[in-house]
Motif scaffolding. Structure first.
Motif, mmCIF file in Angstrom:
data_model
loop_
_atom_site.group_PDB
_atom_site.id
_atom_site.type_symbol
_atom_site.label_atom_id
_atom_site.label_comp_id
_atom_site.label_asym_id
_atom_site.label_seq_id
_atom_site.Cartn_x
_atom_site.Cartn_y
_atom_site.Cartn_z
ATOM 1 N N LEU A 1 -38.133 -14.208 -13.060
ATOM 2 C CA LEU A 1 -38.410 -13.930 -14.470
ATOM 3 C C LEU A 1 -38.268 -12.446 -14.808
ATOM 4 O O LEU A 1 -38.170 -12.081 -15.984
ATOM 5 C CB LEU A 1 -39.823 -14.404 -14.828
ATOM 6 N N LEU A 2 -38.249 -11.585 -13.800
ATOM 7 C CA LEU A 2 -38.154 -10.146 -14.033
ATOM 8 C C LEU A 2 -36.726 -9.632 -13.915
ATOM 9 O O LEU A 2 -36.439 -8.484 -14.252
ATOM 10 C CB LEU A 2 -39.050 -9.398 -13.045
ATOM 11 N N ASP A 3 -35.827 -10.465 -13.437
ATOM 12 C CA ASP A 3 -34.419 -10.072 -13.319
ATOM 13 C C ASP A 3 -33.693 -10.472 -14.599
ATOM 14 O O ASP A 3 -33.077 -11.535 -14.703
ATOM 15 C CB ASP A 3 -33.796 -10.756 -12.101
ATOM 16 N N LEU A 4 -33.799 -9.592 -15.601
ATOM 17 C CA LEU A 4 -33.291 -9.929 -16.929
ATOM 18 C C LEU A 4 -31.768 -10.063 -16.951
ATOM 19 O O LEU A 4 -31.222 -10.737 -17.826
ATOM 20 C CB LEU A 4 -33.735 -8.869 -17.936
ATOM 21 N N GLU A 5 -31.076 -9.415 -16.000
ATOM 22 C CA GLU A 5 -29.609 -9.414 -16.024
ATOM 23 C C GLU A 5 -29.032 -10.713 -15.474
ATOM 24 O O GLU A 5 -27.953 -11.145 -15.910
ATOM 25 C CB GLU A 5 -29.060 -8.228 -15.213
ATOM 26 N N THR A 6 -29.717 -11.350 -14.506
ATOM 27 C CA THR A 6 -29.086 -12.510 -13.851
ATOM 28 C C THR A 6 -29.910 -13.793 -13.929
ATOM 29 O O THR A 6 -29.441 -14.808 -14.440
ATOM 30 C CB THR A 6 -28.810 -12.185 -12.366
ATOM 31 N N SER A 7 -31.145 -13.767 -13.439
ATOM 32 C CA SER A 7 -31.861 -15.036 -13.230
ATOM 33 C C SER A 7 -32.953 -15.354 -14.246
ATOM 34 O O SER A 7 -33.447 -16.484 -14.278
ATOM 35 C CB SER A 7 -32.487 -15.039 -11.823
ATOM 36 N N ALA A 8 -33.361 -14.388 -15.064
ATOM 37 C CA ALA A 8 -34.495 -14.620 -15.959
ATOM 38 C C ALA A 8 -34.222 -15.748 -16.952
ATOM 39 O O ALA A 8 -35.096 -16.582 -17.222
ATOM 40 C CB ALA A 8 -34.846 -13.339 -16.711
ATOM 41 N N ASP A 9 -33.000 -15.774 -17.489
ATOM 42 C CA ASP A 9 -32.680 -16.792 -18.500
ATOM 43 C C ASP A 9 -32.808 -18.196 -17.918
ATOM 44 O O ASP A 9 -33.443 -19.079 -18.500
ATOM 45 C CB ASP A 9 -31.263 -16.561 -19.030
ATOM 46 N N ALA A 10 -32.240 -18.412 -16.747
ATOM 47 C CA ALA A 10 -32.300 -19.739 -16.128
ATOM 48 C C ALA A 10 -33.732 -20.112 -15.743
ATOM 49 O O ALA A 10 -34.156 -21.260 -15.905
ATOM 50 C CB ALA A 10 -31.400 -19.775 -14.896
ATOM 51 N N ALA A 11 -34.488 -19.120 -15.238
ATOM 52 C CA ALA A 11 -35.872 -19.396 -14.840
ATOM 53 C C ALA A 11 -36.721 -19.753 -16.050
ATOM 54 O O ALA A 11 -37.537 -20.693 -16.001
ATOM 55 C CB ALA A 11 -36.456 -18.183 -14.117
ATOM 56 N N LEU A 12 -36.529 -19.016 -17.149
ATOM 57 C CA LEU A 12 -37.284 -19.328 -18.368
ATOM 58 C C LEU A 12 -36.982 -20.742 -18.843
ATOM 59 O O LEU A 12 -37.883 -21.498 -19.207
ATOM 60 C CB LEU A 12 -36.936 -18.327 -19.475
ATOM 61 N N ARG A 13 -35.694 -21.091 -18.847
ATOM 62 C CA ARG A 13 -35.324 -22.428 -19.311
ATOM 63 C C ARG A 13 -35.903 -23.505 -18.394
ATOM 64 O O ARG A 13 -36.272 -24.586 -18.849
ATOM 65 C CB ARG A 13 -33.808 -22.544 -19.401
#
Length: 792
Positions: free
Chosen positions: A536-548
């Protein structure tokens, strides 16, 4: 009769006829006759049919719950001589045997005495705690009105006079003095809101939860238990309206780090399945959650339901219904604007003793409304859900819903404002087709879409990372974010707008397990959260997928909300089918044989089939009678490892007595209590007398059950040191059943002791009891203490 000064010209004859009054005037007199109210004739025939049965006054009491005999602790630590219900007694027994660190959920109908648990609990833990500590209780309440109502009661009770409430109106000096008194153990019960507990009181609560050995000698006060009152709103209000309700578990975890033995007690009139799942998830992590539930609907109501295709038609029916309802009465709406508009219309129609009470009502107006309501100067309140919580008016005779609530839980809680004195109350629900969308939106309030959630999460993390406030911590990352953080593209909104939605997002992500909210520092516009998933803290790569991934659970919440609204709407619409004479009538009656029970079952599941109310339109069709003795459940609830002193002996012992008339019962009970017997199972005729003897023994719960109730399966004996009294007054079959049930229920661990008190060689199952009960030499009543020993 003499003409009152107000009659000539002051009230229009049309208004009088609306209320069923016809006046014939002469020069000096007026003849008043009561007639059928014109308003009643204006109602739709289906609603009129229901009200026609509900409106006649029923003078007989409608609260028909059987009282239960006392325990010793009830007589000693409260002002009551009996329990109001099985559920209240069961919850008290669970409280007094509650293992350290565990969680108890008690759900009992309004007016059946949930407050007894913290009233009695304070005095019980005070007498059973070592003298080096002075235990006190925290009671978290949703409203200031509820805190003040509890406080008024507590200050009239011996030993609880020093109870206090922490309110926002206190000066800093008053607040500091209160905190010092808490640490000294001078305040037996502290009442406060979740916001205050998580804010100004947090440091003091954490200090008070810790051991007194590490504090100055003057600080003997230690937090022993946390009660959350009206806990059902943790699920509803906690989504966005009052998110601090869903942050309470985080506070509890911090307090338990200071005191692993801290107990948690959750109280409510009802808890539905979704709320129960949330409470289980948030409050009983790593421990046991014991539920004591009455599982029985209220019996005071005449329930009338009507659905309308158009809200304009519904509004006309609301106005006509208000004219004929008994007072005092409450009218509930969902939206503030609807309450204000309806209040104004009612005033123009001749209703003068009216108040409007919503979340937008100012403090002064609230005070005037509450005081007028309590004093009888106001007998009609038009309100949103903001009204009623903690405003204990026992004689409310009618509750009208001019809306479709978002679920059965809200509806059941709000109609529960009526009939608290145990007498007749009328509950009317008038829904309209346009209400459905609003009800769904209310049921999903504060649940952000993935797109909006992503924008807000991005703004908070970007700001915190830029300021260097993201750092590794135990089991995750600590983030200190600004509550009003926002991206420019979110638009020119106020800081308060951003704070509200950012808090809603954090609570939502906490609900889904993505993070834990550790602190909300409103005055500094800061919050501290522990992010459990580094993606959730990696806004460039994984945050979007984790939030979803986490927010996919939002769809489940929306689906559940629609299902709750649909189930309630189906129940209301069923009335039209039940009243019809076609074949659909039978299908509707099969699905809803009692409307009140059907409403209750949308709120709570019951292990027993509740009795029909005997008064709704479905019950009348089926000719069901009103209940004469409503049965509360809960008697079989018990801890796996109850907390009571262990006896010096284990297993079974047999005590012969020739005292068939129980002349020496008092001294026998005293001696059994002395050797550590905590539970006495006696013939029904001896229950109150036994409790009276045990009331004199401090630090002894003195639990008393009737043997006959165990035979019937209504109660289960606790797995604590016990004595079972059996005599010839019971049938041979009942004696055997009591013997077998108690033995099975008490002896769940090898450390538990059980004494059978019987006349000489009474038969059990066709055999002398001496051959089946115990391998040990029978005890003599005059030497029990010498033979069994006293617990250390």
């Amino acid at each position: 009769m003499k003409v009152p000064e107000w009659v000539p010209g002051s009230i229009d004859d049309v208004v009088l006829r609306r209320f069923g009054i016809r006046a014939t005037r002469s020069a000096s007199d007026v003849l008043v006759r009561l007639t059928d109210p014109a308003a009643f004739r204006e109602l739709p025939s289906a609603l009129k049919e229901q009200l026609d049965r509900a409106l006649p006054v029923d003078p007989t009491p409608r609260r028909v719950v059987k009282e239960e005999p006392p325990d010793g602790v009830l007589l000693r630590c409260s002002e009551y001589a009996t329990y109001r219900s099985c559920a209240q007694k069961s919850a008290t027994r669970a409280l007094c045997t509650m293992p350290p660190g565990e969680c108890l959920l008690a759900t009992m109908p309004t007016g059946t005495g949930k407050s007894l648990l913290f009233q009695l609990g304070s005095r019980w833990w005070d007498e059973s705690t070592a003298e080096t500590e002075k235990p006190w209780l925290l009671v978290v309440v949703p409203t200031l009105a509820l805190a003040e109502a509890h406080l008024l009661t507590l200050r009239g009770m011996p030993g609880l006079e020093g109870s206090r409430a922490l309110t926002g109106s206190m000066t800093p000096t008053e607040r500091d003095d209160l905190f010092i008194s808490l640490l000294r153990g001078e305040v037996p019960i502290l009442l406060t809101s979740p916001e205050a507990a998580l804010g100004t009181a947090r440091d003091t609560l954490c200090r008070a939860a810790g051991s007194v050995e590490s504090r100055p000698l003057a600080e003997r006060g230690r937090l022993a238990a946390v009660f959350v009152d009206e806990v059902h709103i943790v699920h509803s209000w906690g989504r966005s309206f009052r998110p601090d309700f869903q942050r309470l578990p985080g506070l509890l975890r911090d307090l338990k780090r200071k005191n692993e033995g801290l107990r948690t007690i959750l109280l409510s009139a009802t808890v539905d399945a979704d709320a129960k799942q949330l409470l289980q998830q948030q409050y009983s992590t790593g421990g046991e959650l014991l539920e004591v539930a009455a599982q029985s609907p209220r019996t005071e109501f005449d329930l009338c339901l009507q659905h309308f295709g158009r809200s304009a038609t519904r509004r006309e029916a609301v106005l006509a219904t208000v004219d004929v309802l008994p007072r005092p009465a409450i009218i509930y709406t969902t939206e503030v604007a609807d309450a204000e508009a309806l209040g104004e219309i009612l005033r123009t129609r001749g209703h003068e003793r009216v108040a409007v009470f919503t979340g937008d009502t100012g403090p002064d107006e609230r005070t005037i409304a509450i005081e007028g309501w309590q004093d009888g100067k106001i007998d009609l309140v038009v309100a949103t859900s903001a009204f009623g919580m903690g405003i204990d008016k026992s004689d409310v005779r009618a509750v009208l819903h001019a809306c479709l609530p978002e679920d059965a839980s809200r509806l059941y809680q709000e109609i529960g404002r009526g009939g608290r004195d145990g007498h007749q109350a009328i509950a009317v629900v008038l829904s309209a087709q346009e209400d459905e969308g609003l009800a769904v939106r209310m049921g999903t309030g504060g649940v952000l879409t993935p797109e909006k959630a992503k924008e807000r999460w991005l703004s908070m993390i970007e700001e915190a990372r830029g300021a260097g406030r993201v750092e590794p911590s135990v089991n995750g990352f600590l983030v200190r974010a600004k509550l009003d953080a926002h991206l420019e593209r979110l638009g020119p909104r106020t800081g308060q707008h951003h704070r509200r939605w950012n808090k809603a997002l954090l609570v939502q992500l906490q609900r889904y397990g993505a993070l834990d909210v550790l602190a909300m520092e409103e005055e500094r516009d800061r919050c501290a959260v522990r992010v459990n998933d580094p993606r959730l803290l990696d806004l460039e790569t994984s945050a979007d997928a984790a939030l979803r991934e986490y927010l996919a659970k939002r769809a489940l919440e929306v689906t559940a909300a629609r299902s709750r609204v649909g189930a309630l709407l189906s129940l209301i619409r069923s009335v039209g089918l039940i009243q019809s004479d076609d074949e659909d009538n039978l299908d509707a009656l099969n699905e809803y044989p009692c409307l009140l029970v059907a409403l209750f079952e949308q709120v709570e599941t019951s292990s027993e089939i509740p009795e029909a109310c005997g008064r709704c339109v479905a019950c009348r069709k089926l000719q069901a009678e009103p209940p004469r003795n409503a049965m509360h459940q809960g008697g079989r609830a018990r801890w796996n490892s109850p907390d009571v002193p262990k006896t010096a002996f284990q297993g079974t012992r047999l005590l012969f007595t020739r005292d068939d008339e129980y002349v020496g019962l008092d001294s026998l009970v005293e001696r059994l209590a002395q050797v550590g017997i905590a539970q006495f199972i006696v013939p029904e005729a001896l229950a109150t007398r036994t409790a009276g003897v045990l009331a004199g023994r401090t630090r002894c719960a003195g639990l008393v059950l009737e043997a006959e109730a165990i035979v019937k399966g209504k109660w289960s004996a606790l797995s604590v040191p016990s004595a079972l009294f059996l005599d010839a007054s019971m049938s041979a079959t009942h004696r055997t059943r009591a013997y077998e049930a108690v033995r099975r229920q008490v002896l769940t661990t090898p450390e538990t002791g059980l004494v059978f008190v019987v006349p000489f060689d009474l038969n059990i199952g066709g055999r002398p009891i001496s051959s089946v009960a115990s391998p040990h030499t029978p005890l003599r009543s005059d030497s029990i203490v010498d033979q069994l020993g006293v617990p250390s």
